[in-house]
Design an enzyme around this catalytic site. Sequence first.
Site, PDB file in Angstrom:
ATOM      1  N   ALA A 129      24.309 -47.337 -16.866  1.00 50.22           N
ATOM      2  CA  ALA A 129      23.773 -46.847 -15.597  1.00 50.22           C
ATOM      3  C   ALA A 129      24.269 -47.696 -14.433  1.00 50.22           C
ATOM      4  O   ALA A 129      24.430 -47.197 -13.312  1.00 50.22           O
ATOM      5  CB  ALA A 129      22.249 -46.856 -15.640  1.00 50.22           C
ATOM      6  N   SER A 154      26.949 -46.065  -9.496  1.00 44.76           N
ATOM      7  CA  SER A 154      27.638 -46.632  -8.334  1.00 44.76           C
ATOM      8  C   SER A 154      28.982 -45.949  -8.085  1.00 44.76           C
ATOM      9  O   SER A 154      29.347 -45.671  -6.942  1.00 44.76           O
ATOM     10  CB  SER A 154      27.847 -48.135  -8.530  1.00 44.76           C
ATOM     11  OG  SER A 154      26.607 -48.801  -8.650  1.00 44.76           O
ATOM     12  N   CYS A 188      14.835 -45.905 -11.047  1.00 56.17           N
ATOM     13  CA  CYS A 188      15.963 -46.742 -11.460  1.00 56.17           C
ATOM     14  C   CYS A 188      15.793 -48.185 -11.008  1.00 56.17           C
ATOM     15  O   CYS A 188      15.610 -48.447  -9.810  1.00 56.17           O
ATOM     16  CB  CYS A 188      17.247 -46.163 -10.889  1.00 56.17           C
ATOM     17  SG  CYS A 188      18.715 -47.151 -11.231  1.00 56.17           S
TER      18      CYS A 188
END
Length: 361
Positions: A197, A202, A308
């Site tokens: 992740a 990103s 997140c």
Amino acid sequence: MWLVSRYEDVREGFTDARLSSDYRNASPAFTEASLAFGSGTVAERSMVNLDPPDHTRLRKPATAAFSGRRVAQWEAAIEKMTDTLLGTVPTGEPVDVMNHLATPLSVGLICDVVGAPPGDRARLREWGDLMFTADPAERHLAHGAIESMLEYTGDLILRKKDNLGADLLSDLIRASRTPGALDEDELLTTVFGIIVAGYETSIRLVGSTFLALLDHPEQRSLLRRDPTLIDSAIEEVLRYDGPTASPMWRFPTTDVEIAGVTIPAREPILLLVGSAHRDPAHYPSPDSFDISREDKRHLAFGHGIHRCVGAQLARLEAKIVVSRTLDRFSRMSLAVPRSGVLFAPSLIMRGPAHLPLVFEN
């Protein structure tokens, strides 16, 4: 499967305790179809696929590892890596910003964060592409990519245990030694999740930010005139065309009613974040890209207990690379027709597969 698309319903779905993230609550048909991420591996029991109290226990050390203080410490490293990459960008000829900027920055940073050797970056990126692919010609490779990444992560942990440092992985290993914290499999899946992740989100966010600014030259000009709008611009990209189209699956532990529709227990649900962000009942002119938009609330990084943990790091990467690119080059344009910009075929992530641009001083 059931698709939930309106903003309020999606937001409530994130916090509804009846909507389980645990694959053990899925219907037999879902299980038989092997749609679970990491089906048949320990990845099925990663933090994102757990409910409280196990999720709460695993999330605590991961949240601590991404503290605001630690993220701020990574800022200088991101700036240095960005400047180095921009220094190799030629002017006047096409450059794929996904391969030349977004990927090496995001994968390189997560390698630094967990203390992985720089030479491992290429295969980490390859595994990441395959894990989430929706390309029918490559779906059969997804399971092998997950197993390869798990094996790699396990070896990385073993090596790090003999040489603890100041990196995030060392902190997680130390936390796992606290009684009642993480067992070996939980440490493995936590680190695995952070690596995957950590760079996938990103990469997609950087690519989508460049594309949104290219598609809306008036907003790009506004940002050039007022660089203080960069934070607002990143938040608008996250709403307008964020890196996560939908989160992991949800499974009702009992029959539930959503928007007047009864969904039977155990049947799979997808909360469509991308759709929620275009809901006219929540956002004025939702299809407009406006970096001055006042309502900056969105669900791009989830909501509630599954929000997140690395959201601030993704924001920081996108902010730095976009700001420094605009500072360095006076103009940028697409090197291909807009119709030629293809998005990566992915089950979860959203963003350009390639984005060839031409930069000029």
